[in-house]
Write an enzyme that holds these catalytic residues in place. Sequence first.
Site: not given
Ligand code: 13P
Length: 334
Positions: A94, A191, A275-276
């Site tokens: 990521d 975030g 993405n989470i």
């Molecule tokens: P969040 O902070 O909304 O969970 O997003 C995570 C993300 O996009 C990781 O690349």
Amino acid sequence: MVNYKDLGLVNTREMFKRAVAGGYAIPAFNFNTMEQMQAIVMAAVETKSPVIMQVSKGARNYANASILRYMAEGAVAYAKELGCAHPEIVLHLDHGDSFELCKDCIDMGFSSVMIDGSHLPYEENIALAKQVVDYAHQFDVTVEAELGVLAGVEDEVSAAESHYTKPEEVIDFSTRTGCDSLAISIGTSHGAHKFTPEQCTLVNGVLVPPPLAFDILHEIEKKLPGFPIVLHGSSSVPMDEVETINKYGGHLEAAIGIPEEQLREASKSAVCKINIDSDSRLAMTAAVRKHLAEHPGDFDPRQYLKPARENMKKMYIHKIVNVLGSDNKLANCD
Ligand code: 13P
């Protein structure tokens, strides 16, 4: 040099094709700990969902690159042990910020990498993404690139303001880089504090954030029919977890995420990876705080990490089944 195929992992190509055609999205859950990894695998196996386990540069530094590679290999073995004969698990980098980091991950068994040059001038973003694609494709590793900037903070990635993706750039960008999927900016951010209360409207006592820019998403879909689109920053920041954290000694003020109905709607489009990360952090922290407050004498990590793992698993299953719709979507569910 380790090829991901030797670890039992898969790249994103086929699962994205099916997700775009089928109107659902593949979950991309970040992990740094064994409990997160176990919860992700248990949830994916129980729901028969393909899954992307992703690590940021910060997660690699925290957990150690070699350990993560063996954890991913262990995830495949664990899924099989849990009864899933044909798991589809991707190990994804990521927000890779350099060619060297992406190459290092590819050489250590990652099946997918993101090169994030979104903060660079347009031509430099293209040149960097193309360099990574040229290397990755030799090993059948898929590459995600990004156009547009998301606001928010996540590990080393931070930006004060978002810049929506410009639909007029996406054809040129995807053609010249050869990337396999494109992360776009349409109003999500990293975030647990995605919006200020001032940006939201109060509806029945709940702060509702401004909607995502679906017009931009649809314009991009028209320019790149069937091309896999990725949404970062897609945690919903569940209020019950925030309240539990605050009730048991935490101090999270004005935490606001993306409403799940909007993510459900996005999943039906060409958005095929969501993405989470923050929601998993919140689920883990809420369970640990609650357990330790209620059992002040406990000091064995297993006592508080077990409920944390359960709580994350419950959240992952909820996202898969009720938000992204990737349950029962393994190519081979037997
Ligand atoms: P969040 O902070 O909304 O969970 O997003 C995570 C993300 O996009 C990781 O690349």
